[in-house]
Design a protein around this motif. Structure first.
Motif, PDB file in Angstrom:
ATOM      1  N   GLN A 219       0.820  -1.210   0.000  1.00 14.57           N
ATOM      2  CA  GLN A 219       0.000   0.000   0.000  1.00 14.57           C
ATOM      3  C   GLN A 219       0.855   1.261   0.000  1.00 14.57           C
ATOM      4  N   GLN A 220       2.039   1.170   0.651  1.00 14.55           N
ATOM      5  CA  GLN A 220       2.919   2.334   0.745  1.00 14.55           C
ATOM      6  C   GLN A 220       3.875   2.437  -0.432  1.00 14.55           C
ATOM      7  N   LEU A 221       3.819   1.479  -1.350  1.00 11.56           N
ATOM      8  CA  LEU A 221       4.767   1.502  -2.469  1.00 11.56           C
ATOM      9  C   LEU A 221       4.702   2.796  -3.283  1.00 11.56           C
ATOM     10  N   PRO A 222       3.509   3.309  -3.653  1.00 15.13           N
ATOM     11  CA  PRO A 222       3.507   4.582  -4.415  1.00 15.13           C
ATOM     12  C   PRO A 222       4.215   5.712  -3.671  1.00 15.13           C
ATOM     13  N   GLN A 223       3.967   5.830  -2.351  1.00 13.42           N
ATOM     14  CA  GLN A 223       4.655   6.866  -1.575  1.00 13.42           C
ATOM     15  C   GLN A 223       6.151   6.629  -1.577  1.00 13.42           C
ATOM     16  N   PHE A 224       6.512   5.302  -1.435  1.00  9.78           N
ATOM     17  CA  PHE A 224       7.938   4.979  -1.457  1.00  9.78           C
ATOM     18  C   PHE A 224       8.565   5.341  -2.794  1.00  9.78           C
ATOM     19  N   ASP A 225       7.825   5.120  -3.861  1.00 14.76           N
ATOM     20  CA  ASP A 225       8.374   5.455  -5.182  1.00 14.76           C
ATOM     21  C   ASP A 225       8.643   6.956  -5.306  1.00 14.76           C
ATOM     22  N   ARG A 226       7.665   7.770  -4.871  1.00 15.67           N
ATOM     23  CA  ARG A 226       7.880   9.223  -4.929  1.00 15.67           C
ATOM     24  C   ARG A 226       9.002   9.650  -4.013  1.00 15.67           C
ATOM     25  N   ALA A 227       9.016   9.047  -2.803  1.00 15.94           N
ATOM     26  CA  ALA A 227      10.087   9.406  -1.867  1.00 15.94           C
ATOM     27  C   ALA A 227      11.442   8.966  -2.394  1.00 15.94           C
ATOM     28  N   ILE A 228      11.452   7.815  -3.080  1.00 11.70           N
ATOM     29  CA  ILE A 228      12.728   7.327  -3.621  1.00 11.70           C
ATOM     30  C   ILE A 228      13.228   8.264  -4.710  1.00 11.70           C
ATOM     31  N   VAL A 229      12.300   8.781  -5.537  1.00 10.63           N
ATOM     32  CA  VAL A 229      12.725   9.723  -6.598  1.00 10.63           C
ATOM     33  C   VAL A 229      13.335  10.975  -5.985  1.00 10.63           C
ATOM     34  N   LYS A 230      12.634  11.518  -4.950  1.00 13.79           N
ATOM     35  CA  LYS A 230      13.177  12.702  -4.280  1.00 13.79           C
ATOM     36  C   LYS A 230      14.491  12.382  -3.594  1.00 13.79           C
ATOM     37  N   ALA A 231      14.494  11.197  -2.930  1.00 15.55           N
ATOM     38  CA  ALA A 231      15.729  10.827  -2.231  1.00 15.55           C
ATOM     39  C   ALA A 231      16.875  10.618  -3.205  1.00 15.55           C
ATOM     40  N   ARG A 340      16.343   9.515   2.722  1.00 18.16           N
ATOM     41  CA  ARG A 340      17.261   8.633   1.983  1.00 18.16           C
ATOM     42  C   ARG A 340      17.865   7.583   2.882  1.00 18.16           C
ATOM     43  N   GLU A 341      18.183   7.992   4.109  1.00 18.99           N
ATOM     44  CA  GLU A 341      18.725   7.007   5.059  1.00 18.99           C
ATOM     45  C   GLU A 341      17.691   5.921   5.354  1.00 18.99           C
ATOM     46  N   ASP A 342      16.419   6.343   5.468  1.00 22.35           N
ATOM     47  CA  ASP A 342      15.368   5.335   5.690  1.00 22.35           C
ATOM     48  C   ASP A 342      15.261   4.377   4.501  1.00 22.35           C
ATOM     49  N   ALA A 343      15.357   4.997   3.285  1.00 25.05           N
ATOM     50  CA  ALA A 343      15.314   4.151   2.084  1.00 25.05           C
ATOM     51  C   ALA A 343      16.505   3.195   2.046  1.00 25.05           C
ATOM     52  N   LEU A 344      17.672   3.719   2.484  1.00 27.06           N
ATOM     53  CA  LEU A 344      18.859   2.853   2.522  1.00 27.06           C
ATOM     54  C   LEU A 344      18.685   1.724   3.535  1.00 27.06           C
ATOM     55  N   ALA A 345      18.051   2.042   4.669  1.00 26.66           N
ATOM     56  CA  ALA A 345      17.790   0.981   5.654  1.00 26.66           C
ATOM     57  C   ALA A 345      16.867  -0.087   5.065  1.00 26.66           C
ATOM     58  N   ALA A 346      15.815   0.409   4.351  1.00 22.32           N
ATOM     59  CA  ALA A 346      14.925  -0.562   3.699  1.00 22.32           C
ATOM     60  C   ALA A 346      15.677  -1.365   2.639  1.00 22.32           C
ATOM     61  N   ALA A 347      16.563  -0.648   1.902  1.00 20.71           N
ATOM     62  CA  ALA A 347      17.362  -1.350   0.888  1.00 20.71           C
ATOM     63  C   ALA A 347      18.275  -2.381   1.529  1.00 20.71           C
ATOM     64  N   LYS A 348      18.791  -2.057   2.716  1.00 24.78           N
ATOM     65  CA  LYS A 348      19.646  -3.019   3.422  1.00 24.78           C
ATOM     66  C   LYS A 348      18.849  -4.275   3.782  1.00 24.78           C
ATOM     67  N   VAL A 349      17.595  -4.039   4.252  1.00 28.67           N
ATOM     68  CA  VAL A 349      16.746  -5.184   4.584  1.00 28.67           C
ATOM     69  C   VAL A 349      16.486  -6.032   3.342  1.00 28.67           C
ATOM     70  N   TYR A 350      16.149  -5.331   2.219  1.00 30.32           N
ATOM     71  CA  TYR A 350      15.929  -6.055   0.966  1.00 30.32           C
ATOM     72  C   TYR A 350      17.192  -6.774   0.509  1.00 30.32           C
ATOM     73  N   ILE A 671      14.091   1.147  -5.161  1.00 33.83           N
ATOM     74  CA  ILE A 671      14.673   2.002  -4.119  1.00 33.83           C
ATOM     75  C   ILE A 671      15.826   2.823  -4.675  1.00 33.83           C
ATOM     76  N   THR A 672      16.674   2.183  -5.506  1.00 34.39           N
ATOM     77  CA  THR A 672      17.843   2.882  -6.081  1.00 34.39           C
ATOM     78  C   THR A 672      17.513   3.559  -7.398  1.00 34.39           C
ATOM     79  N   GLU A 673      16.183   3.682  -7.718  1.00 33.48           N
ATOM     80  CA  GLU A 673      15.742   4.309  -8.954  1.00 33.48           C
ATOM     81  C   GLU A 673      16.420   3.666 -10.161  1.00 33.48           C
ATOM     82  N   TYR A 674      16.410   2.309 -10.128  1.00 32.90           N
ATOM     83  CA  TYR A 674      16.899   1.493 -11.246  1.00 32.90           C
ATOM     84  C   TYR A 674      18.371   1.762 -11.569  1.00 32.90           C
TER      85      TYR A 674
END
Length: 679
Positions: A219-231, A340-350, A671-674
């Motif tokens: 459900q949060q993926l669209p928000q994550f996508d926008r946040a990832i672009v900004k990040a 971005r740090e939060d996205a990196l933490a999520a990326a670390k989990v992934y 997360i890394t915008e491809y």
């Protein structure tokens, strides 16, 4: 199997025919001196059953008596309530010896032939006994020499001999194969356990929790996508800032090095001053020159360091300005950096999930390879079992087709078997009837001939009697005439002796004158010798005729008695024939039959029934083999289906792991915008 009678001739030491009856024996022992033929009796039984022995193998010539060109062994034995008789003959020939065998079965009081082919008889005997030659010599007859070796050998040797005699090698081979299969299954089990251990499957609560988290994340993926672009944009700016900061840090390090070099240059200057003070010392000239060169080098280095220091100060000032600008910008970008740090933490989990999933995918692929290997092996075994199963089915169909070509003798064969002794008796009695009829005809002809002869003899006898009577009458008449002539002659003699007036001595009268007496008839005495001889001959002829007549009459009486006796016997024989005909007619249920045709039908039906029985046995064996192979095929099919299911499960598991890994990688790419992600 129980031996009942053994007959052998020309077999080893038994040159002449010997017959041994075991039918009345239960437990017995065969004793005798060495070479007497004790083992030969057992070899004879083995040879009669299987055509070979443990001592001679297939060389039958070694079993023949020395100098004998013929060998014969016959064994009568019982299996259950059935009796069988097998006879083997061997004859020497220069090119190839002649071997003959016949197997018979005792049925309905007669021996019926079961087979004459060596291969067919061998197969039939093995089916009757339920064992082949190897099993017979291991389980029934202990080979010569093995018993002594068994008694004197140690425990391991005795066990080895028992294994050889009982054929336990197959169990040893089965044990080895079972151990190998157990090892393979154990390795497979351990591998599966390792995989299960490595997989560390989560609990149901954890799965439910992860699923809820997954739904929330989806459900949060669209928000994550926008946040990832900004990040990503902020990350690019931060990376530029980080690169400037790294450059500033490098410049500060160079400045620190230059500052350290200024202290060294000060020390070098002091050393130079001391070196100039000591320049007047010639002994230290070389040192001075060295110090001078060092000084010059240090001075040039100091000059260069001063220049670098100045440049570093200028760069430091510029970098300080940039740092201040970066700090100001960093203060502005701090929220973006936090995201971005939060996205990196999520990326670390992934990334951790990706690493784990890569391991799981590798294990799933390895498991898939092992399952496909097991599946191919099971499929290969299934193909082999299918080929054998199809071959057995073809043999069953072929034997069934052959079985349809024949039919059992049924009621007709039973009738013919029942009338077989009656037919033999009927033929014998009919032959006797024919012989007796011929004898009767001959007796009638003899009687008629005797009667004819008797008539002739009676006629001759009557003629002889007539002739004898005639000769007797002629003799009597002639003798009477001769008597009268003799009397007349006596009278004439007396008359001539008397004179007239004499007293007659005959009549006592007076003799008259001669002229007064009547004249005497003339006398003629006939010779009766011929007549007597004729009478004797006639008497002899009559006697001979009487003897012949008596003999003829006796011959007629004898012929009549013989004819009567033969007629009575023929009548009894005819009654017996009629009785046998009636019995045969009642059995065959028809009056239109012939002995030759019935015998031909019996021979034909026996052959057809034998072929049917043999084909039926082959069909039963083929059906039994077909059922066994069908069970093996079904077992192999079940194994193959199980292995195929395991292989498909492994493929599904591998695909599921691949999908999870791909989902994880896609999430990282988002997360890394491809952009490529460094682990």
């Amino acid at each position: 199997m129980r031996p009942l009678e053994l007959c052998l001739e020309g077999f080893t030491s038994f040159r002449r025919e010997q017959r041994l009856d075991f039918s009345e024996l239960d437990l017995f022992a065969i004793t005798g001196a060495t070479g007497a033929g004790k083992s030969s009796l057992l070899d004879a039984m083995t040879y009669a059953l299987f055509g070979t022995t443990t001592r001679s193998g297939k060389q039958v010539s070694d079993l023949a008596s020395q100098g004998s060109e013929n060998l014969k062994v016959q064994l009568r034995f019982a299996v259950g309530s059935a009796q069988y008789r097998v006879t083997r003959r061997w004859r020497f020939r220069p090119k190839s010896p002649e071997n003959k065998v016949i197997l018979e079965s005792w049925q309905n009081g007669v021996w019926e032939t079961l087979g004459t082919s060596i291969v067919a008889v061998q197969n039939t005997i093995e089916q009757i006994l339920g064992m082949d030659f190897d099993t017979f010599t291991r389980a029934i007859i202990l080979p010569q020499g093995k018993f002594d070796e068994f008694i004197k050998g140690d425990a391991s040797k005795r066990r080895e001999i028992l294994r050889q005699l009982a054929g336990f090698e197959i169990f040893e081979q089965m044990r080895k194969e079972a151990n190998e299969l157990a090892k393979l299954l154990k390795q497979e089990r351990e591998m599966v356990e390792r995989q299960l251990t490595e997989l560390s499957a989560p609990t149901a609560d954890e799965v439910a929790q992860k699923r809820s988290q997954l739904l929330s994340l989806e459900q949060q993926l669209p928000q994550f996508d926008r946040a990832i672009v900004k990040a990503q944009k902020a990350l690019d700016e931060e990376e530029q800032l980080f690169s400037q900061i790294a450059r500033w840090i490098e410049l500060r390090q160079e400045l620190a090095k230059l500052n350290a070099s200024s202290a060294e240059m000060t020390i070098l200057a002091q050393r130079l001053e001391r070196a100039q003070a000591a320049n007047h010392l010639q002994g230290d000239w070389a040192l001075v020159r060295s110090a001078r060169s060092q000084y010059e080098t240090a001075e040039s280095a100091a000059t260069l360091a001063r220049e670098r220091l100045i440049k570093a100060h200028s760069e430091l000032a510029a970098e300080q300005q940039l740092l201040d600008a970066a700090k100001a910008k960093s203060e502005v970008l701090m929220p973006q950096i936090k995201a971005r740090e939060d996205a990196l933490a999520a990326a670390k989990v992934y990334e951790e999930q990706r690493t784990q999933l890569e391991t799981e995918v590798a294990l799933a692929q390895k498991n898939q390879q092992e399952k496909i290997r097991f599946f191919k092996a099971a499929d290969k075994e299934l193909q082999a079992a299918n080929n054998k199963f199809q071959g057995a089915g073809f043999r069953v169909t072929q034997v069934a087709a052959m079985l349809q070509q024949y039919s059992p003798g049924g009621k007709r064969l039973e009738q013919l078997h029942q009338i077989a002794p009656l037919l033999m008796e009927f033929q014998l009695v009919a032959k006797q009837q024919k012989t007796q009829q011929q004898q009767l005809d001959k007796s009638i002809a003899d009687r008629e001939r005797a009667q004819h002869n008797y008539v002739e003899v009676a006629t001759n006898l009557a003629a002889a009697e007539i002739k004898l009577k005639k000769c007797g009458n002629e003799l009597e008449a002639t003798e009477a005439a001769n008597t009268e002539s003799t009397r007349l002659e006596s009278v004439a003699t007396v008359r001539m002796s008397l004179s007239s007036g004499d007293t007659c001595p005959v009549c006592g009268g007076v003799h008259p004158e001669s002229d007064r007496l009547p004249p005497l008839p003339s006398s003629n005495i006939v010779d009766v010798a011929d007549l007597r001889r004729n009478l004797t001959i006639a008497t002899q002829v009559l006697q001979a005729a009487q003897i012949v007549a008596t003999e003829g009459k006796s011959a007629v009486s004898s012929c009549q008695e013989k004819e009567l006796e033969i007629g009575q016997t023929l009548k009894l024989t005819g009654e017996k024939v009629a009785e046998l005909q009636q019995q045969i007619t009642q059995i065959v249920e028809t009056s239109q039959w012939e002995v030759l045709q019935l015998q031909q039908d019996l021979t034909m039906l026996k052959e057809i029934d034998r072929q049917y029985r043999e084909t039926e046995q082959q069909f039963q064996l083929a059906s039994f083999e077909y059922e066994n192979l069908q069970q093996k095929f079904n077992f192999a099919l079940a194994i193959q289906a199980a292995k195929q299911q395991e292989y498909q499960d492994a493929i599904a598991e591998s695909d599921r792991r691949q999908q999870q890994l791909q989902s994880c990688v896609n999430a990282l790419y988002k997360i890394t915008e491809y952009q490529p992600y460094a682990n």
